[in-house]
Scaffold this active site. Structure first.
Site, mmCIF file in Angstrom:
data_model
loop_
_atom_site.group_PDB
_atom_site.id
_atom_site.type_symbol
_atom_site.label_atom_id
_atom_site.label_comp_id
_atom_site.label_asym_id
_atom_site.label_seq_id
_atom_site.Cartn_x
_atom_site.Cartn_y
_atom_site.Cartn_z
ATOM 1 C CB ILE A 24 -0.693 0.261 1.546
ATOM 2 C CG1 ILE A 24 -2.045 -1.380 0.782
ATOM 3 C CG2 ILE A 24 -1.741 1.500 0.972
ATOM 4 C CD1 ILE A 24 -2.614 -1.292 1.867
ATOM 5 C CG ASP A 67 13.300 -2.875 12.791
ATOM 6 O OD1 ASP A 67 12.080 -1.755 13.326
ATOM 7 O OD2 ASP A 67 13.982 -3.806 12.711
ATOM 8 C CB ALA A 98 1.431 -9.351 15.051
ATOM 9 C CE1 TYR A 158 -5.895 -7.901 10.609
ATOM 10 C CE2 TYR A 158 -6.946 -6.471 12.139
ATOM 11 C CZ TYR A 158 -6.175 -6.985 11.011
ATOM 12 O OH TYR A 158 -5.652 -6.039 10.657
ATOM 13 C CE LYS A 165 -3.438 -2.362 11.103
ATOM 14 N NZ LYS A 165 -2.409 -1.696 10.855
ATOM 15 C CB THR A 196 0.065 -6.557 0.981
ATOM 16 O OG1 THR A 196 -0.259 -6.447 2.738
ATOM 17 C CG2 THR A 196 -1.103 -5.395 0.852
ATOM 18 C CB ALA A 198 1.314 -6.394 5.886
#
Length: 257
Positions: A24, A67, A98, A158, A165, A196, A198
């Site tokens: 993204i 990082d 995570a 999720y 989030k 993506t 991630a």
């Protein structure tokens, strides 16, 4: 790029979290450059540079590694960006992570260490980035981060990222309140599922995408370009009266049961 009619003509932006040509952050960088912005980009580490450096060349942007778990990396990135750009008008924060052992398990089984690391990388780093960038935004500007529907609803698979989030979206509201008097607007963009790097870490991600297609009133997934267009709008003066929102670009999934 000298066309003064472009939406981001003359704007200076820092985009954090480019991973490859499907990320993204890259979509946002490409759209922002097409709309006239001058940019600085970051990627995670030297391993990522070989994938991201050719992309940075396409948008004529310096590339730096960052990082957020390493002390001093964010500070160094913002200092270099401010030095190169002269000022910062907008920031796009597009990083989330995570530990897999915590992400793939139940939230109630997550380790305190894994939860804390996910929160630091995916949420608190946005607050730190804002603190570092705000002094270079004397004329105001915009800060944008990336969320997901799992912040507001319990989405199967999720897991840990849902609470993280949710914290990020709350952070957006508080940052908007605190930075508003300085003319700095803050938003979360909440895209529908898109493949993506991630996202590939989320278990059964194919099922999540198929579910989104079935549920979305538009009957499809959104594109990287659609996510980027919303993000760049929020970085432009056209959104000058908006702040503190989570804005969905998900084909309407969030609006239906």
């Amino acid at each position: 790029m000298s066309d003064s009619t472009l939406p981001l003509a003359g704007k200076k932006g820092l985009i954090v979290g480019v991973a490859n040509d499907r990320s993204i952050a890259w979509g946002c960088a490409r759209a922002a450059r097409d709309q006239g912005a001058d940019l600085v980009l970051s990627c995670l580490n030297e391993k990522a540079v070989r994938y991201v450096a050719p992309l940075a060349e396409q948008v004529d942007a310096p590339l730096h590694t960052c990082d957020v778990e390493k002390a001093g990396d964010l500070e160094a990135l913002v200092a270099r960006a401010a030095e190169h750009l002269g000022r910062i008008d907008f920031v796009v924060h597009s990083i989330a992570w995570a530990p897999l052992e915590d992400l793939h398990g139940q939230v109630i089984d997550s380790s305190s260490t894994g939860f804390a690391r996910a929160m630091e990388v995916s949420c608190h780093s946005f607050a730190t980035l804002a603190k570092l960038c705000a002094p270079h935004m004397s004329a105001g500007g915009s800060m944008v981060t990336m969320s997901y529907l799992g912040a507001d609803e319990a989405v199967p698979h999720y897991g840990l990222m849902g609470p993280v989030k949710a914290a990020l979206e709350s952070l957006v509201r508080y940052m908007a309140m605190e930075l508003g008097p300085r003319g700095i607007r803050v938003h979360a963009v909440s895209p529908g599922p898109i493949l993506t790097r991630a996202a590939s870490g989320i278990a059964a991600f194919d099922e999540l995408m198929e579910s989104a297609i079935r549920k979305a009133p538009l009957g499809r997934l959104v594109t990287l370009e659609e996510i980027a267009q919303l993000s760049t709008f929020l970085c432009s003066d056209a959104s000058s009266g908006m702040t503190g929102q989570t804005i969905y670009v998900d084909g309407g999934c969030h609006a239906v049961a």
